[in-house]
Design an enzyme around this catalytic site. Structure first.
Site, PDB file in Angstrom:
ATOM      1  N   HIS A   1     -43.145 -68.118  -2.097  1.00  0.00           N
ATOM      2  CA  HIS A   1     -41.789 -68.674  -2.158  1.00  0.00           C
ATOM      3  C   HIS A   1     -41.900 -70.192  -2.140  1.00  0.00           C
ATOM      4  O   HIS A   1     -42.979 -70.746  -1.894  1.00  0.00           O
ATOM      5  CB  HIS A   1     -40.922 -68.166  -1.004  1.00  0.00           C
ATOM      6  CG  HIS A   1     -41.390 -68.581   0.350  1.00  0.00           C
ATOM      7  ND1 HIS A   1     -42.540 -68.096   0.919  1.00  0.00           N
ATOM      8  CD2 HIS A   1     -40.870 -69.449   1.267  1.00  0.00           C
ATOM      9  CE1 HIS A   1     -42.704 -68.615   2.120  1.00  0.00           C
ATOM     10  NE2 HIS A   1     -41.718 -69.452   2.345  1.00  0.00           N
TER      11      HIS A   1
ATOM     12  N   ASP B   1     -43.873 -75.760   3.026  1.00  0.00           N
ATOM     13  CA  ASP B   1     -45.147 -75.504   3.697  1.00  0.00           C
ATOM     14  C   ASP B   1     -46.037 -74.528   2.925  1.00  0.00           C
ATOM     15  O   ASP B   1     -47.166 -74.277   3.335  1.00  0.00           O
ATOM     16  CB  ASP B   1     -44.917 -74.995   5.121  1.00  0.00           C
ATOM     17  CG  ASP B   1     -44.045 -73.749   5.179  1.00  0.00           C
ATOM     18  OD1 ASP B   1     -42.990 -73.738   4.528  1.00  0.00           O
ATOM     19  OD2 ASP B   1     -44.411 -72.790   5.887  1.00  0.00           O
TER      20      ASP B   1
ATOM     21  N   HIS C   1     -36.956 -62.680   2.861  1.00  0.00           N
ATOM     22  CA  HIS C   1     -36.969 -64.001   3.481  1.00  0.00           C
ATOM     23  C   HIS C   1     -35.647 -64.705   3.176  1.00  0.00           C
ATOM     24  O   HIS C   1     -34.777 -64.153   2.484  1.00  0.00           O
ATOM     25  CB  HIS C   1     -38.179 -64.790   2.986  1.00  0.00           C
ATOM     26  CG  HIS C   1     -38.498 -65.995   3.808  1.00  0.00           C
ATOM     27  ND1 HIS C   1     -38.413 -66.016   5.185  1.00  0.00           N
ATOM     28  CD2 HIS C   1     -38.919 -67.253   3.450  1.00  0.00           C
ATOM     29  CE1 HIS C   1     -38.751 -67.196   5.636  1.00  0.00           C
ATOM     30  NE2 HIS C   1     -39.060 -67.968   4.607  1.00  0.00           N
TER      31      HIS C   1
ATOM     32  N   ASP D   1     -43.954 -64.998   3.855  1.00  0.00           N
ATOM     33  CA  ASP D   1     -42.943 -65.064   4.911  1.00  0.00           C
ATOM     34  C   ASP D   1     -41.893 -63.980   4.679  1.00  0.00           C
ATOM     35  O   ASP D   1     -41.288 -63.917   3.599  1.00  0.00           O
ATOM     36  CB  ASP D   1     -42.258 -66.428   4.908  1.00  0.00           C
ATOM     37  CG  ASP D   1     -43.183 -67.537   5.385  1.00  0.00           C
ATOM     38  OD1 ASP D   1     -44.379 -67.255   5.600  1.00  0.00           O
ATOM     39  OD2 ASP D   1     -42.706 -68.682   5.542  1.00  0.00           O
TER      40      ASP D   1
ATOM     41  N   HIS E   1     -49.539 -67.628   9.768  1.00  0.00           N
ATOM     42  CA  HIS E   1     -48.251 -68.327   9.813  1.00  0.00           C
ATOM     43  C   HIS E   1     -47.750 -68.403  11.266  1.00  0.00           C
ATOM     44  O   HIS E   1     -46.625 -68.044  11.582  1.00  0.00           O
ATOM     45  CB  HIS E   1     -47.216 -67.628   8.913  1.00  0.00           C
ATOM     46  CG  HIS E   1     -46.077 -68.540   8.514  1.00  0.00           C
ATOM     47  ND1 HIS E   1     -44.919 -68.632   9.234  1.00  0.00           N
ATOM     48  CD2 HIS E   1     -45.938 -69.385   7.467  1.00  0.00           C
ATOM     49  CE1 HIS E   1     -44.097 -69.493   8.657  1.00  0.00           C
ATOM     50  NE2 HIS E   1     -44.696 -69.969   7.571  1.00  0.00           N
TER      51      HIS E   1
END
Length: 304
Positions: free
Chosen positions: A61, A65, A138, A208, A266
């Site tokens: 995505h 980060d 997410h 994520d 993460h």
């Protein structure tokens, strides 16, 4: 060789111990990136991985980060004389992102950046393996990925071949390559001396996400599940609000999918000094679990 190198294992904020997300897979000398957070090229130098064998980047995505390491990495490869195209896969907006990468700053790239937009259910076929695109949950458009190797030929039964009268030598190679052979007027087929095909290895990367049914389904029996565990279980409400997964939730998913190994990544900056709470929350639900650290490397073996 199927080696996983964790170049960045932190959450949104880098810390002195953890860079943002970046996972490098070395499969038979081919380098494949899954996300590329800030500072990734320096981490590659520290890990002595090289850069020029990088063929593909799979972005989960477009949060900063997970992508800010790409501009510097691309410029460095151009300085070093790369001419081979680099393919970047990702969800919606990957083509706009690739266009920005090609035009940012005043340097002229010496190689082409190709963008491929992917969607859950897509399968990217490569030489010896495939990459499956997974549906994740997410706060922005996102996907996960599964690297699935092709099946391997079954084991050659040498004793059985000799028993059938096949002499040791070139005929063995023919049978192993799937070619029938004739011995004293009798045809010996490969399936008489070669066992059933054996599965390749599977690595799943969640990116994520909240716990995803698609990640759980595709991870069934996987050799390695790399799953985000941004927060400890005590922060479940925050995990739900921010669309992340707790360590316990990731471990429960791994147990349900019966994966062989779980690695958590993460990790939020709040656990910089002591990530043991992440490990302990996960260990309650799944035994073979590790909390990733920057520059950690593991080899993924074939199943026995």
């Amino acid at each position: 060789m199927l080696r996983v190198i964790f170049l960045g294992t932190g959450g949104a904020l880098p810390t002195r111990n953890r860079n943002p997300s970046a996972i490098l897979i070395n499969r038979e000398g081919e380098l494949i990136f899954f996300d590329c957070g800030e500072g990734t090229q320096r981490q590659m130098m520290r890990a002595r991985t090289g850069m020029m064998s990088l063929t593909s980047v799979f972005i989960t995505h477009f949060h900063a980060d997970h992508i800010l390491g790409l501009p510097g990495l691309i410029q460095t490869m151009s300085f070093q004389g790369r001419t081979k195209p680099l393919v970047i896969y990702g969800p919606a907006k990957v083509k706009e992102f690739a266009c920005i990468l090609s035009n940012i700053g005043y340097y002229n790239l010496k190689f082409e950046i190709r963008a491929v937009e992917v969607h859950p259910g897509d399968i990217i076929k490569r030489d010896g393996y495939s990459v499956k695109i997974l549906k994740t949950e997410h706060s922005v458009p996102s996907v996960g990925y599964a690297l699935v190797e092709d099946s391997r030929p079954g084991k050659f039964n040498r004793d059985r071949a000799i028993e059938l009268g096949v002499p040791v030598g070139p005929l063995f190679s023919k049978l192993q390559n799937g070619i029938p052979v004739e011995v004293e007027g009798k045809v010996i087929s490969p399936d008489e001396v070669i066992g059933p095909s054996r599965s390749g290895r599977t690595i799943v990367y969640s990116g994520d996400t909240r716990p995803s049914d698609d990640v759980r389904r595709i991870s069934k029996g996987a050799d390695l599940l790399i799953h985000e565990a941004t927060l400890a279980d005590e922060k479940l409400d925050w995990a739900i609000e921010s669309m992340h997964t707790t360590a316990g939730e990731a471990a429960k998913l791994a147990a349900e999918a019966e994966v062989k190994k779980l690695i958590l990544t993460h990790i939020s900056s709040r656990y910089t000094e002591d990530p043991s709470v992440i490990y302990n929350d996960a260990k309650k639900h799944f035994k073979n679990v590790t909390v990733a650290e920057d520059l950690m490397e593991i080899e993924v073996p074939y199943s026995k």
